[in-house]
Design a protein around this motif. Structure first.
Motif: not given
Length: 496
Positions: A412-430
């Protein structure tokens, strides 16, 4: 006399030769030296790496950094850099980095179009998975998770047509935020307006189940001259009945948190707008969250500068919790009325909202620490684990029972931005979008990076994609895949 005079000059270092030297040992500038000096003053001066250095660069693939120069691997030469504030300078570090990133993006897009995608796990294909499943070597959960991994690597990009009641403004404003409801039937959209402010509305996704890939924008679009900092869906009268907006204050206008019924955007008759419409004056809010636990019914929180504010929508009662840093991310637990907060200082802590205001920090139950500002937090379904991302580009999975980091998702790449996470447990993905405008998808189980998707548009600070991933886009009978909003366009990455 003359002969002795020139002998003395030669003894002291003088010579009549064009490559002669000054008395103090400095080389006398000739025409060739003047040419070299003039070339060094040019903004695009090239310095050969030399036959010996080129061989070492090829063998070791390590380029030595020279102050004021950059190395071009194609030409095997160093080029001089001038300060970036020089408007006439064709070479700056920023322009070089942008050119490199753009070449990489175009190359990845070409590979996407040619369908050169391969599975990131050796020996993983549909026939092998099916055979292992039939032999009982894979559980149903593991089989479904690995099938989703295969599908993610084969997703194809298709552009979505947006039907809007106002065709004159459709596709003219850049998407800033898209947030899907729990059923993934609708997305709330926030668009930046060209001359300042934001425009927001709701898009119906039910058209994604059709081959035409069209979606409908609800009738009513609303405009504000203030910046929308945070958005979340709220369940006041029924699931996802409202939308909670946090607006930044400007000039003499204070910031506010507005609770808007979703029916407000689809009803053309003002008399047919059921639901509660209210606004709460607050200072600048960085984040917001809605509580679904019945013990804190009808409550929402806002993360402010050095404090957390929990508000009851019906009674108007407020609880204030002082913090030592700005609260940039929030989420309520479902099983208990506990609020988790991520701060600019890197601290993550929880609050039990049933307790009254207390002095000091004694009300903090669980405390975790990142080395950089925490921009997004997500609780997993069992609520024993919490995912947190920060401005150093680190994504960590924390075990709340032992208060230890158990996994880290790299890339993941971030330096100063407010960026969201998306968790999908049913599919087992982030899923997460980086500040470099790449969308990355990991396996939740082992933190393996499954796919990196380049943006369809050139990378820039105002063109970071906003995404939604679900196996049921458009409702229970919807299509699986990734929804991406970037600039004025909406794309669907569909499963094969």
């Amino acid at each position: 006399m003359k002969r002795n005079y020139w002998r003395g000059k030669k003894k002291r270092g003088w010579s009549s030769h064009k490559n002669s030297y000054h008395p103090h040992g400095y080389r006398r500038p000739d025409r060739n030296n003047r040419t070299e000096r003039l070339e060094q003053e040019e903004p695009q001066t090239a310095v050969n790496a030399g036959p010996s250095s080129s061989g070492s660069l090829t063998q070791n693939s390590v380029v030595q950094e020279l102050p004021g120069f950059y190395y071009d691997s194609e030409k095997n030469r160093y080029f001089r850099l001038l300060p970036g504030h020089n408007n006439y300078n064709p070479l700056t570090k920023e322009s070089i980095q942008y050119k490199t990133m753009e070449c990489k993006r175009l190359r990845l897009l070409e590979e996407e179009e040619k369908q050169k995608k391969k599975t990131t796990r050796a020996g993983l294909n549909s026939s092998v998975l099916l055979q292992k499943r039939q032999l009982g070597l894979l559980s149903s959960t593991s089989y479904c998770r690995l099938v989703h991994e295969l599908k993610v690597n084969c997703m194809q990009r298709r552009k979505i047509e947006i039907h809007s009641p106002d065709s004159s403004v459709a596709g003219t404003n850049n998407f800033k935020i898209i947030v899907a409801d729990v059923a993934c039937e609708r997305i709330f959209t926030v668009n930046d307006v060209e001359h300042g402010g934001c425009k927001y509305g709701i898009i119906n996704l039910r058209g994604l189940g059709k081959e035409s890939l069209t979606v409908e924008m609800y009738d009513n679009l609303y405009f504000t001259n203030r910046k929308v900092n945070s958005v979340c869906w709220a369940s006041l009268t029924h699931p996802d009945s409202h939308v909670l907006l946090c607006l930044m204050g400007i000039a003499e206008t204070p910031g506010c948190a507005s609770l808007l019924p979703a029916s407000l955007f689809s009803s053309t008759n003002p008399g047919d707008r059921p639901g509660m419409l209210c606004s709460f004056k607050i200072s600048t809010a960085w984040s917001c969250a809605w509580c679904l636990n019945p013990q804190a019914d009808n409550c929402f929180s806002t993360g402010l500068t050095r404090r957390v504010l929990v508000t009851n929508v019906v009674t108007g009662h407020r609880q204030t919790f002082g913090t030592s840093s700005d609260v940039l991310a929030q989420q309520f637990a479902r099983q208990t009325p506990v609020l988790y907060n991520g701060c600019r200082s890197g601290e993550v802590f929880s609050i039990d909202v049933r307790q009254r205001n207390q002095k000091g920090q004694s009300w903090k139950a669980i405390r975790l620490f990142h080395d950089s500002a925490v921009t997004s937090i997500r609780l997993l379904e069992a609520e024993h684990y919490l995912m947190a991302a920060d401005m150093a580009g680190k994504i960590k999975l924390w075990d709340l029972r032992t208060v230890k980091c158990v996994k880290q998702y790299k890339g993941h790449h971030n330096e100063y931005a407010i960026l969201p996470l998306h968790v999908n447990e049913e599919e087992g993905l982030l899923t997460a979008v980086g500040q470099d405008c790449y969308t990355r998808i990991w396996s939740l189980q082992d933190a393996h990076l499954l796919r990196t998707i380049p943006s369809p548009h050139p990378s820039s600070k105002d063109a970071i994609p906003s995404v939604v991933f679900s196996s049921r886009l458009g409702g229970s009978r919807g299509v699986p895949g990734l929804l991406m909003a970037v600039r004025q366009d909406l794309y669907h990455f569909s499963y094969n």
